[in-house]
Write a protein that holds these residues in place. Structure first.
Motif, short mmCIF file in Angstrom:
data_model
loop_
_atom_site.label_atom_id
_atom_site.label_comp_id
_atom_site.label_asym_id
_atom_site.label_seq_id
_atom_site.Cartn_x
_atom_site.Cartn_y
_atom_site.Cartn_z
N LEU A 264 0.83 -1.21 0.00
CA LEU A 264 0.00 0.00 0.00
C LEU A 264 0.86 1.26 0.00
O LEU A 264 0.60 2.20 -0.76
CB LEU A 264 -0.92 0.01 1.22
N ASP B 58 -6.04 1.93 2.76
CA ASP B 58 -5.74 2.27 1.37
C ASP B 58 -6.51 3.52 0.96
O ASP B 58 -5.95 4.46 0.37
CB ASP B 58 -6.11 1.07 0.49
N HIS C 176 1.14 4.19 -2.95
CA HIS C 176 0.83 5.61 -2.70
C HIS C 176 2.09 6.46 -2.56
O HIS C 176 1.99 7.65 -2.26
CB HIS C 176 -0.03 5.73 -1.43
#
Length: 300
Positions: A26, A247, A30
């Motif tokens: 995750l 998330d 990102h």
């Protein structure tokens, strides 16, 4: 962009095995770097079940639906069977976290033991616990680990003194508002503290917000936070049961102008510019028992 320190506590065997790899994916997606604090000794977290006799802890467990959130293997770890050593079993996962460019710090040798006995142990026993964990973690990542965060924020002056000989760049042992340097018994100033400033998932769900509304709740806190905000997530929660929600939070935070970063990035270049303070025993709403809190320095 507004900088917010992102601290990830890894307390258990399953949190390391299952939660950390998911969190690494995750964070990579990102493009976020964080500070991971690992427990590396035996997973005895199930021994906390005796605390169910305390109304505040029982209320928290029921409010956060702990059985479905954490899983029975975590809730009973180290009770019906000996606690499994986390670092020995999952060295590759821990090493991968360092290789991915995240800041790596020591959480505990035995998370349960520190959280249970930190208020009783003397400085010598604390030093031995820190040394055991630090030796294992430094061996896994192949270098000296230079930051730490005690289990359950169970820190007071004894813990602060015990950590001074390990060459840490900073510690994150208490709740508070902004980085500071604690005054030591000999009158000198100790290793900088970077306090946790924001509530965790289990402290507010079922009390101030619902699980479904948590992201909106914490995002509002993040946007409005002043000073030097630090947000803590747990591999056992945001890395497993609440991974999808986390998330979504990472995406929404970026859209809101929040830039998550490792805690070390929050320190000034000149640490002498930090104010002095103390770590004393206090409480936090939604958390059972005492913990370390930031306090003003005593007048000399």
């Amino acid at each position: 962009m507004k900088k917010v320190g992102l601290r990830i506590d890894v307390d258990t065997f399953r949190g390391t095995r299952d939660g950390v790899p998911r969190l690494l994916d995750l964070l990579d997606w990102h493009e976020v770097k964080a500070s991971f604090f690992f427990s590396v000794g035996p997973d005895n977290m199930g021994r906390h079940l005796w605390r169910l006799m305390r109304p505040t802890f029982l209320t928290k467990m029921l409010r956060s639906k702990a059985a479905s959130l954490y899983g029975w293997d975590i809730l009973f770890a180290g009770t019906a069977w000996p606690g499994r050593e986390i670092g020995t079993a999952h060295a590759e996962v821990i090493a991968a976290s360092a290789k991915a460019g995240h800041e790596i710090g020591l959480h505990a040798w035995d998370h349960f033991a520190w959280q249970t006995w930190a208020g009783v142990w003397g400085e010598e026993r604390m030093t031995r616990e820190i040394e055991k964990g630090l030796d294992v973690l430094s061996t896994i990542v192949g270098r000296h680990v230079d930051c730490s965060a005690v289990a359950g924020w169970r820190a007071d002056q004894t813990a602060i003194e015990a950590k001074q000989g390990f060459g840490f760049r900073y510690n994150s042992d208490c709740r508070g508002t902004a980085p500071f340097r604690p005054r030591l018994a000999d009158g000198s100033l100790g290793t900088p503290q970077i306090p946790t400033t924001l509530p965790t998932w289990d402290e507010v769900v079922g009390r101030e917000t619902t699980a479904e509304d948590f992201n909106a709740f914490i995002l509002d806190k993040l946007v409005k936070a002043e000073g030097t905000p630090v947000y803590v997530v747990h591999a056992e929660v945001e890395g497993i049961a609440m991974a999808k929600q986390f998330d979504e939070l990472l995406a929404k935070a970026k859209d809101a102008g929040i830039a998550f970063c490792p805690l070390g990035s929050l320190l000034p270049k000149d640490i002498s510019s930090l104010p002095e303070g103390r770590v004393t025993r206090g409480t936090a709403t939604g958390r059972d028992g005492w913990l370390g809190v930031q306090a003003a320095a005593e007048a000399s």
